[in-house]
Design a protein around this motif. Structure first.
Motif, PDB file in Angstrom:
ATOM      1  N   PRO A 166       0.829  -1.218   0.000  1.00 32.63           N
ATOM      2  CA  PRO A 166       0.000   0.000   0.000  1.00 32.63           C
ATOM      3  C   PRO A 166       0.857   1.259   0.000  1.00 32.63           C
ATOM      4  CG  PRO A 166       0.126  -0.911   2.201  1.00 32.63           C
ATOM      5  CD  PRO A 166       0.803  -1.913   1.297  1.00 32.63           C
ATOM      6  N   VAL A 167       0.316   2.320  -0.566  1.00 32.62           N
ATOM      7  CA  VAL A 167       0.995   3.610  -0.495  1.00 32.62           C
ATOM      8  C   VAL A 167       1.008   4.040   0.969  1.00 32.62           C
ATOM      9  CG1 VAL A 167       0.914   6.019  -1.204  1.00 32.62           C
ATOM     10  CG2 VAL A 167       0.237   4.222  -2.809  1.00 32.62           C
ATOM     11  N   ASP A 168       2.154   4.539   1.440  1.00 32.41           N
ATOM     12  CA  ASP A 168       2.297   4.890   2.858  1.00 32.41           C
ATOM     13  C   ASP A 168       1.525   6.171   3.160  1.00 32.41           C
ATOM     14  OD1 ASP A 168       3.004   5.109   5.456  1.00 32.41           O
ATOM     15  OD2 ASP A 168       5.137   5.427   5.122  1.00 32.41           O
ATOM     16  N   THR A 169       0.298   6.009   3.630  1.00 30.33           N
ATOM     17  CA  THR A 169      -0.535   7.172   3.945  1.00 30.33           C
ATOM     18  C   THR A 169      -0.620   7.428   5.453  1.00 30.33           C
ATOM     19  OG1 THR A 169      -2.506   5.751   3.944  1.00 30.33           O
ATOM     20  CG2 THR A 169      -1.945   6.863   1.881  1.00 30.33           C
ATOM     21  N   LEU A 170      -0.020   6.552   6.250  1.00 30.14           N
ATOM     22  CA  LEU A 170      -0.054   6.745   7.699  1.00 30.14           C
ATOM     23  C   LEU A 170       0.925   7.844   8.110  1.00 30.14           C
ATOM     24  CD1 LEU A 170      -0.095   3.033   8.921  1.00 30.14           C
ATOM     25  CD2 LEU A 170      -1.942   4.699   9.156  1.00 30.14           C
ATOM     26  N   PRO A 171       0.646   8.535   9.204  1.00 29.32           N
ATOM     27  CA  PRO A 171       1.571   9.557   9.690  1.00 29.32           C
ATOM     28  C   PRO A 171       2.909   8.930  10.076  1.00 29.32           C
ATOM     29  CG  PRO A 171      -0.567   9.732  10.779  1.00 29.32           C
ATOM     30  CD  PRO A 171      -0.573   8.446  10.034  1.00 29.32           C
ATOM     31  N   SER A 172       3.944   9.753  10.190  1.00 28.70           N
ATOM     32  CA  SER A 172       5.249   9.271  10.615  1.00 28.70           C
ATOM     33  C   SER A 172       5.185   8.764  12.049  1.00 28.70           C
ATOM     34  CB  SER A 172       6.279  10.406  10.531  1.00 28.70           C
ATOM     35  OG  SER A 172       5.970  11.408  11.503  1.00 28.70           O
TER      36      SER A 172
END
Length: 206
Positions: A166-172
């Protein structure tokens, strides 16, 4: 909701295991098990305390970091971490553990179940030095059950297929800490610096 409440009901739903699945269990390390362990840079150590409270902790180092002591004993080194020691405290009250060995790109896993003990030092610690640092302690596991687990979970998940990631859409990680731990006193900038630079520098330092 229809809850399953007894073994007979579960077996009616799942069916009986195949003869090959039953026969794959071993109680001592085969040469191929040793080879698998030597190629694994990542394991998950599962524990529970005397009351059944569980923990599953990832452990990673250069491939082969888990040492085979003999045909029925392995040792997993501990490196600096967050010092919660959840799994190790579990072992002190309930020595039964499960370990899963992963090899990147390989769908099958090697599973080991047995009894563990914590060792604060041993001669083989000198063979576990990474970047000049000896282990803090080691978990020695007396093997009681070992077998290879099939690749179906990895095939279903596409875990090793980058095109399915998945494209990394979570916050750092820094932002997650600020959001999930309201009492954090560091600024977001300080946390970003910690997780991007300092974090890696401290991988093997207490």
């Amino acid at each position: 909701m229809s809850e399953i409440k007894d073994p007979a009901e579960l077996r009616e739903l799942l069916g009986a295991p195949t003869p090959r699945a039953v026969a794959k269990e071993r109680v001592a390390l085969h040469e191929r098990d040793r080879e698998w362990i030597s190629l694994s840079p990542f394991v998950v150590l599962a524990t529970s305390d005397a009351d059944g409270n569980c923990d599953a902790s990832p452990k990673g180092d250069p491939a082969g970091f888990v040492r085979v002591l003999d045909d029925t004993t392995i040792a997993i080194p501990e490196r600096p971490g967050n010092r919660r020691a959840d799994g190790y405290l579990n072992i002190l009250s309930n020595p039964r553990v499960g370990v899963i060995f992963l090899i990147p790109g390989r769908g099958e896993t090697l599973r080991v179940n047995g009894r563990a003990r914590l060792v604060r030092d041993a001669p083989y610690f000198d063979d576990m030095v990474v970047k000049g640092h000896r282990p803090i302690l080691a978990v020695e596991v007396d093997v009681q059950q070992i077998f290879l687990h099939c690749a179906k979970a990895f095939l279903r998940s596409g875990l090793w297929k980058p095109e399915q990631w998945p494209v990394d859409t979570l916050p750092s990680q820094a932002r997650l800490v600020k959001e999930l731990q309201p009492g954090t006193t560091e600024t977001l900038e300080q946390l970003e610096k910690h997780y991007s630079h300092t974090y890696e520098e401290l991988l093997y330092k207490s």
